[in-house]
Motif scaffolding. Structure first.
Motif, short mmCIF file in Angstrom:
data_model
loop_
_atom_site.label_atom_id
_atom_site.label_comp_id
_atom_site.label_asym_id
_atom_site.label_seq_id
_atom_site.Cartn_x
_atom_site.Cartn_y
_atom_site.Cartn_z
N ILE A 135 -4.22 0.78 10.52
CA ILE A 135 -4.46 -0.14 9.42
C ILE A 135 -3.55 0.27 8.27
O ILE A 135 -3.57 1.42 7.81
CB ILE A 135 -5.93 -0.13 8.99
N LYS A 136 -2.73 -0.65 7.81
CA LYS A 136 -1.78 -0.37 6.73
C LYS A 136 -2.48 -0.57 5.39
O LYS A 136 -3.15 -1.58 5.18
CB LYS A 136 -0.56 -1.29 6.83
N ARG A 137 -2.32 0.39 4.47
CA ARG A 137 -3.05 0.35 3.21
C ARG A 137 -2.13 0.60 2.04
O ARG A 137 -1.14 1.34 2.13
CB ARG A 137 -4.17 1.40 3.20
N CYS A 138 -2.49 -0.02 0.91
CA CYS A 138 -1.72 0.17 -0.32
C CYS A 138 -2.65 -0.06 -1.51
O CYS A 138 -3.62 -0.82 -1.43
CB CYS A 138 -0.56 -0.82 -0.36
N ALA A 139 -2.34 0.61 -2.60
CA ALA A 139 -3.05 0.40 -3.86
C ALA A 139 -2.04 0.35 -4.99
O ALA A 139 -0.94 0.89 -4.88
CB ALA A 139 -4.07 1.52 -4.11
N VAL A 140 -2.41 -0.33 -6.06
CA VAL A 140 -1.61 -0.35 -7.28
C VAL A 140 -2.48 0.21 -8.39
O VAL A 140 -3.58 -0.30 -8.65
CB VAL A 140 -1.14 -1.77 -7.63
N ARG A 141 -1.99 1.26 -9.06
CA ARG A 141 -2.79 1.94 -10.09
C ARG A 141 -1.98 2.12 -11.36
O ARG A 141 -0.78 2.38 -11.31
CB ARG A 141 -3.28 3.30 -9.58
N PHE A 142 -2.66 1.99 -12.48
CA PHE A 142 -2.08 2.21 -13.80
C PHE A 142 -2.92 3.25 -14.51
O PHE A 142 -4.13 3.04 -14.70
CB PHE A 142 -2.05 0.91 -14.61
N ASP A 143 -2.30 4.37 -14.85
CA ASP A 143 -3.02 5.46 -15.53
C ASP A 143 -4.27 5.85 -14.77
O ASP A 143 -5.33 6.13 -15.35
CB ASP A 143 -3.37 5.05 -16.95
N GLY A 144 -4.17 5.90 -13.43
CA GLY A 144 -5.27 6.32 -12.59
C GLY A 144 -6.30 5.25 -12.29
O GLY A 144 -7.21 5.48 -11.49
N ARG A 145 -6.18 4.08 -12.89
CA ARG A 145 -7.14 3.00 -12.67
C ARG A 145 -6.57 2.00 -11.68
O ARG A 145 -5.43 1.55 -11.81
CB ARG A 145 -7.49 2.30 -13.99
N THR A 146 -7.39 1.64 -10.69
CA THR A 146 -6.92 0.76 -9.62
C THR A 146 -6.94 -0.69 -10.08
O THR A 146 -7.95 -1.20 -10.56
CB THR A 146 -7.81 0.91 -8.37
N ALA A 147 -5.79 -1.36 -9.90
CA ALA A 147 -5.70 -2.79 -10.17
C ALA A 147 -6.04 -3.60 -8.92
O ALA A 147 -6.76 -4.59 -8.98
CB ALA A 147 -4.30 -3.15 -10.67
N ILE A 148 -5.50 -3.16 -7.77
CA ILE A 148 -5.73 -3.88 -6.52
C ILE A 148 -5.51 -2.94 -5.35
O ILE A 148 -4.70 -2.01 -5.43
CB ILE A 148 -4.78 -5.11 -6.42
N GLU A 149 -6.24 -3.16 -4.29
CA GLU A 149 -6.02 -2.48 -3.02
C GLU A 149 -5.94 -3.53 -1.92
O GLU A 149 -6.66 -4.54 -1.95
CB GLU A 149 -7.17 -1.51 -2.70
N LEU A 150 -5.07 -3.30 -0.95
CA LEU A 150 -4.91 -4.21 0.17
C LEU A 150 -4.82 -3.41 1.46
O LEU A 150 -4.06 -2.44 1.53
CB LEU A 150 -3.64 -5.06 -0.01
N ALA A 151 -5.59 -3.82 2.46
CA ALA A 151 -5.54 -3.23 3.79
C ALA A 151 -5.23 -4.33 4.79
O ALA A 151 -5.81 -5.42 4.74
CB ALA A 151 -6.86 -2.55 4.14
N VAL A 152 -4.29 -4.05 5.71
CA VAL A 152 -3.83 -5.06 6.67
C VAL A 152 -3.91 -4.48 8.07
O VAL A 152 -3.41 -3.39 8.34
CB VAL A 152 -2.37 -5.48 6.35
N LYS A 153 -4.52 -5.25 8.98
CA LYS A 153 -4.58 -4.85 10.38
C LYS A 153 -3.43 -5.50 11.14
O LYS A 153 -3.13 -6.68 10.94
CB LYS A 153 -5.90 -5.31 11.00
N PRO A 154 -2.77 -4.75 12.02
CA PRO A 154 -1.67 -5.35 12.79
C PRO A 154 -2.20 -6.34 13.81
O PRO A 154 -3.35 -6.25 14.26
CB PRO A 154 -1.02 -4.14 13.47
N GLY A 155 -1.36 -7.29 14.18
CA GLY A 155 -1.74 -8.30 15.15
C GLY A 155 -0.91 -8.19 16.41
O GLY A 155 -0.54 -7.09 16.84
N LEU A 156 -0.58 -9.33 16.99
CA LEU A 156 0.17 -9.37 18.23
C LEU A 156 1.66 -9.49 17.95
O LEU A 156 2.07 -10.10 16.95
CB LEU A 156 -0.30 -10.56 19.07
N PRO A 157 2.50 -8.94 18.83
CA PRO A 157 3.95 -9.06 18.63
C PRO A 157 4.40 -10.51 18.63
O PRO A 157 3.91 -11.34 19.40
CB PRO A 157 4.53 -8.30 19.83
N VAL A 158 5.33 -10.81 17.74
CA VAL A 158 5.90 -12.15 17.61
C VAL A 158 7.41 -12.04 17.72
O VAL A 158 8.02 -11.22 17.01
CB VAL A 158 5.50 -12.79 16.27
#
Length: 244
Positions: A135-158
């Motif tokens: 599961i691919k994960r990312c967060a965006v933080r400003f001065d230690g405070r989280t603005a957004i987090e996103l987690a993405v699950k991989p699918g099938l090859p295209v």
């Protein structure tokens, strides 16, 4: 050979156009959101959201790890909307582009380059990213405070190869900074793309952009689709001011 108009000096370094990215990894998710509020949100650009379904617009969230490129190594997060290219008529998706509404990055060189060369709305943030786990994960933080987090699950090859050895497609991205809307020609060449319906989880924190996304129905709204691209090359050409 680049002309003088194709060369920019950023923090004392020369950056020639087109700017090339030789290796990047991307994870993204798309959401159907109410078209009216989405249009109000990007009204400052003069652009019109595309409406692939009655009353619905498309919002995309993506995070990118740039490993090798002319602007160095950095992490980036994007909030973008599918828009009609200026001059396109009706609601058909024959001429659509990506409008970049918000673009945090974690390095100052690409921050300055993105804002001065293309008018991208880059801001400096801490962007921890995990692309090696399933599961691919990312967060965006400003001065230690989280603005957004996103987690993405991989699918099938295209399949992503272009038949007949055709060149990578040229797309248009749009930006708006300091009241000026610009079109940026953008060439992308993805490989090993994996897609799936749904497959994304969003968590919103305390930030104006998080409030904007809440007003569009996130994180309650499920993702239409999500995708992972382990390797992508790109090129960004000179920006052109437009009258939207």
């Amino acid at each position: 050979m680049s002309t003088a108009a194709d060369v920019h000096v950023i923090r004392g370094e020369r950056v020639a156009l087109p700017v090339r990215v030789r290796d990047a990894a991307v994870a993204s998710a798309t959401f159907a959101v109410p078209a009216g509020p989405a249009q109000n949100l990007i009204a400052y650009s003069g652009l019109a959201v595309a409406r692939p379904l009655p009353g619905r617009a498309v919002c995309s969230l993506a995070f990118v790890r740039y490993s090798d490129g002319d602007l160095g190594r950095y992490h980036e997060f994007a909030v973008a909307f599918l828009v009609r290219s200026p001059g396109a008529s009706g609601g058909r998706l024959t001429r659509v582009a990506a409008f970049i509404h918000w673009l945090p990055v974690d390095q100052e060189f690409t921050l300055d380059a993105g804002r001065s060369i293309w008018g991208f709305p880059k801001v400096l943030a801490d962007i921890p990213m995990h692309l090696t786990s399933r599961i691919k994960r990312c967060a965006v933080r400003f001065d230690g405070r989280t603005a957004i987090e996103l987690a993405v699950k991989p699918g099938l090859p295209v399949p992503t190869g272009l038949p007949g050895g055709r060149a990578a497609p040229r797309l248009d991205a749009y930006s708006c900074l300091d009241g000026v809307t610009r079109r940026i020609p953008w060439t992308v060449s993805p490989s090993r793309l994996r897609l799936r319906p749904g497959g994304a989880r969003v968590r919103l924190g305390d930030h104006p952009v998080a409030d904007e996304l809440r007003a569009l129905g996130l994180p309650r709204a499920p993702a239409l689709s999500s995708g992972v691209i382990p390797h992508m090359t790109m090129a960004f050409d000179a920006a052109e001011e437009v009258t939207a």
